[in-house]
Write a protein that holds these residues in place. Sequence first.
Motif, PDB file in Angstrom:
ATOM      1  N   ALA A  14      70.421 185.431  86.352  1.00 11.28           N
ATOM      2  CA  ALA A  14      69.200 186.131  86.739  1.00 11.28           C
ATOM      3  C   ALA A  14      69.401 187.641  86.820  1.00 11.28           C
ATOM      4  O   ALA A  14      68.439 188.407  86.748  1.00 11.28           O
ATOM      5  CB  ALA A  14      68.707 185.585  88.083  1.00 11.28           C
ATOM      6  N   HIS A  15      70.653 188.087  87.000  1.00 14.11           N
ATOM      7  CA  HIS A  15      70.966 189.511  87.120  1.00 14.11           C
ATOM      8  C   HIS A  15      72.224 189.815  86.324  1.00 14.11           C
ATOM      9  O   HIS A  15      73.034 188.928  86.062  1.00 14.11           O
ATOM     10  CB  HIS A  15      71.209 189.900  88.587  1.00 14.11           C
ATOM     11  N   ASP A  16      72.379 191.101  85.979  1.00 15.78           N
ATOM     12  CA  ASP A  16      73.675 191.527  85.455  1.00 15.78           C
ATOM     13  C   ASP A  16      74.726 191.222  86.521  1.00 15.78           C
ATOM     14  O   ASP A  16      74.512 191.498  87.711  1.00 15.78           O
ATOM     15  CB  ASP A  16      73.678 193.026  85.158  1.00 15.78           C
ATOM     16  N   ASN A  17      75.851 190.655  86.123  1.00 11.64           N
ATOM     17  CA  ASN A  17      76.885 190.337  87.109  1.00 11.64           C
ATOM     18  C   ASN A  17      78.271 190.519  86.508  1.00 11.64           C
ATOM     19  O   ASN A  17      78.424 190.700  85.305  1.00 11.64           O
ATOM     20  CB  ASN A  17      76.704 188.928  87.662  1.00 11.64           C
ATOM     21  N   SER A  18      79.270 190.448  87.369  1.00 14.97           N
ATOM     22  CA  SER A  18      80.644 190.705  86.952  1.00 14.97           C
ATOM     23  C   SER A  18      81.293 189.451  86.386  1.00 14.97           C
ATOM     24  O   SER A  18      81.155 188.357  86.939  1.00 14.97           O
ATOM     25  CB  SER A  18      81.473 191.213  88.127  1.00 14.97           C
ATOM     26  N   ALA A  19      82.023 189.623  85.294  1.00 13.31           N
ATOM     27  CA  ALA A  19      82.769 188.521  84.691  1.00 13.31           C
ATOM     28  C   ALA A  19      84.193 188.445  85.233  1.00 13.31           C
ATOM     29  O   ALA A  19      84.943 187.537  84.865  1.00 13.31           O
ATOM     30  CB  ALA A  19      82.804 188.690  83.172  1.00 13.31           C
ATOM     31  N   MET A  20      84.559 189.391  86.105  1.00 14.19           N
ATOM     32  CA  MET A  20      85.940 189.477  86.599  1.00 14.19           C
ATOM     33  C   MET A  20      85.960 189.871  88.072  1.00 14.19           C
ATOM     34  O   MET A  20      85.009 190.469  88.588  1.00 14.19           O
ATOM     35  CB  MET A  20      86.732 190.549  85.810  1.00 14.19           C
ATOM     36  N   ASP A  21      87.065 189.559  88.732  1.00 11.93           N
ATOM     37  CA  ASP A  21      87.371 190.216  90.010  1.00 11.93           C
ATOM     38  C   ASP A  21      87.947 191.585  89.674  1.00 11.93           C
ATOM     39  O   ASP A  21      88.900 191.692  88.874  1.00 11.93           O
ATOM     40  CB  ASP A  21      88.411 189.421  90.800  1.00 11.93           C
ATOM     41  N   GLY A  22      87.360 192.637  90.245  1.00 18.42           N
ATOM     42  CA  GLY A  22      87.847 193.977  89.928  1.00 18.42           C
ATOM     43  C   GLY A  22      87.030 195.050  90.613  1.00 18.42           C
ATOM     44  O   GLY A  22      86.636 194.909  91.784  1.00 18.42           O
ATOM     45  N   TYR A  23      86.716 196.119  89.862  1.00 17.45           N
ATOM     46  CA  TYR A  23      85.971 197.261  90.399  1.00 17.45           C
ATOM     47  C   TYR A  23      84.867 197.618  89.410  1.00 17.45           C
ATOM     48  O   TYR A  23      85.099 197.726  88.207  1.00 17.45           O
ATOM     49  CB  TYR A  23      86.891 198.461  90.619  1.00 17.45           C
ATOM     50  N   ALA A  24      83.633 197.786  89.925  1.00 17.55           N
ATOM     51  CA  ALA A  24      82.471 198.130  89.095  1.00 17.55           C
ATOM     52  C   ALA A  24      82.190 199.619  89.211  1.00 17.55           C
ATOM     53  O   ALA A  24      82.254 200.201  90.309  1.00 17.55           O
ATOM     54  CB  ALA A  24      81.261 197.318  89.539  1.00 17.55           C
ATOM     55  N   PHE A  25      81.828 200.231  88.088  1.00 20.22           N
ATOM     56  CA  PHE A  25      81.547 201.667  88.073  1.00 20.22           C
ATOM     57  C   PHE A  25      80.750 201.983  86.807  1.00 20.22           C
ATOM     58  O   PHE A  25      80.507 201.120  85.968  1.00 20.22           O
ATOM     59  CB  PHE A  25      82.851 202.471  88.101  1.00 20.22           C
TER      60      PHE A  25
END
Length: 440
Positions: free
Chosen positions: A77-88
């Motif tokens: 439903a939303h853009d989301n992370s494919a990994m554990d990490g840091y978003a920027f």
Amino acid sequence: MITSETKNTSLNDLIHRLSGCSGAHPHEHPRDLSVNKAQEIIAQFIQPIHQVEKIGILQALGRILAEDVISGMSVPAHDNSAMDGYAFAGDALSETDESTYRIVGAAYAGRPFQGSVAEGECVRIMTGAVMPDGCDTVVPIELSDQVGDTQIKIPAGRLQAGNNRRRAGEDLAIGKTALRKGKRIRPADLGLLASLGIAEITVQRRLRVAFFSTGDELRSLNEPLDVGCIYDSNRYTLHAMLTRLGCELIDMGVVKDDPILLESCFRNATESADVVITTGGVSVGDADYTRQIMSQLGEVASWSIAMRPGRPMAFGKLNSNGKSAYLFGLPGNPVAVMVTFYFFVKQALLHMQGAENATPILVPATSKFPIKKRPGRTEYQRGIVELNAQGELEVSITGSQGSGILRSMSEANCMIVLDHDHNEVHAGDRVKLVLFDGLI
């Protein structure tokens, strides 16, 4: 699919048009039909059922969808992370210099980061968490260097802008077809339905199939064996094969070669089922009443099919007291029963339920040994397929291929399909297989 041209065509006319022989009279000896021609006649004569029902998805495994399933939401439903990490924001990444970002918060699956992320900032993020505003890239933990509790450094050339972000609707967009009518529901489909919040779907109703064996020599389990008698194995393999297809089963037992009993059984089966399957009594030389009664009750063709095993077979439609049912009269030998079921009956039953892609998938392999084969008929050899040292599929037959040797099917994990015009096979020749996994 049934067309307006074939819906009202009699079986005899259809056979004559497609094969050039009638074959509807029980005592007629038509020339051999090829396997492909027999399959074509069956497919054109049988009409799909149209009754449907709505069921919960946990009861839907193996059922046939009666209508398209349209997605009412985007997945994810939303853009989301494919990994554990840091978003920027990835537009400031350098190909030549190390990049430094200040950690301003954390985002977890189900608990988004509240706020926006400015240039030079990042958010600690977990797999599946919603991407924070202002972020389009995720650096995995193992590709970054954390400096204390407040900063990370990303070496040059480790990743590009947009990496490791799953976009909204990437799996399935709202309004798109998730599953198509005619699909047979598999485990992955149940997961897809659940991901869309769909608890119920509309499916074709189950086919009702009545089946029985014929012969004075047959005994059911737990009955004593008289001299010259054998236990009936065919009903038990049919029971299992029909169960795999999700049919409603009507097991009518063993019926002796008595015209009154046979007619009563045929009528009861016709009045209570969509399809009637019998084993035994369809060979040209059979000295019983099965073929005669079949033809008295409807339009039935007695075929000699250019195949091994399974040459004799009856097909048609029975009528009794205003009810009708399709008929498949299979041979009596156990292996022939299974072969004719899988290459004629199974496809027909799936076709009746509107299933897509009912034709078995053929897999290429190399024959380890020579296989005798007479051209002019399709042969189904029981085989054992395995990977060789080079990781390629190799197959060998299970031994004696007699149509009464049920052990040959039990030991096999595939069937070798040798086409109508195929000559004998030499060691190293390529052959085609139908794998038993999911079939038997």
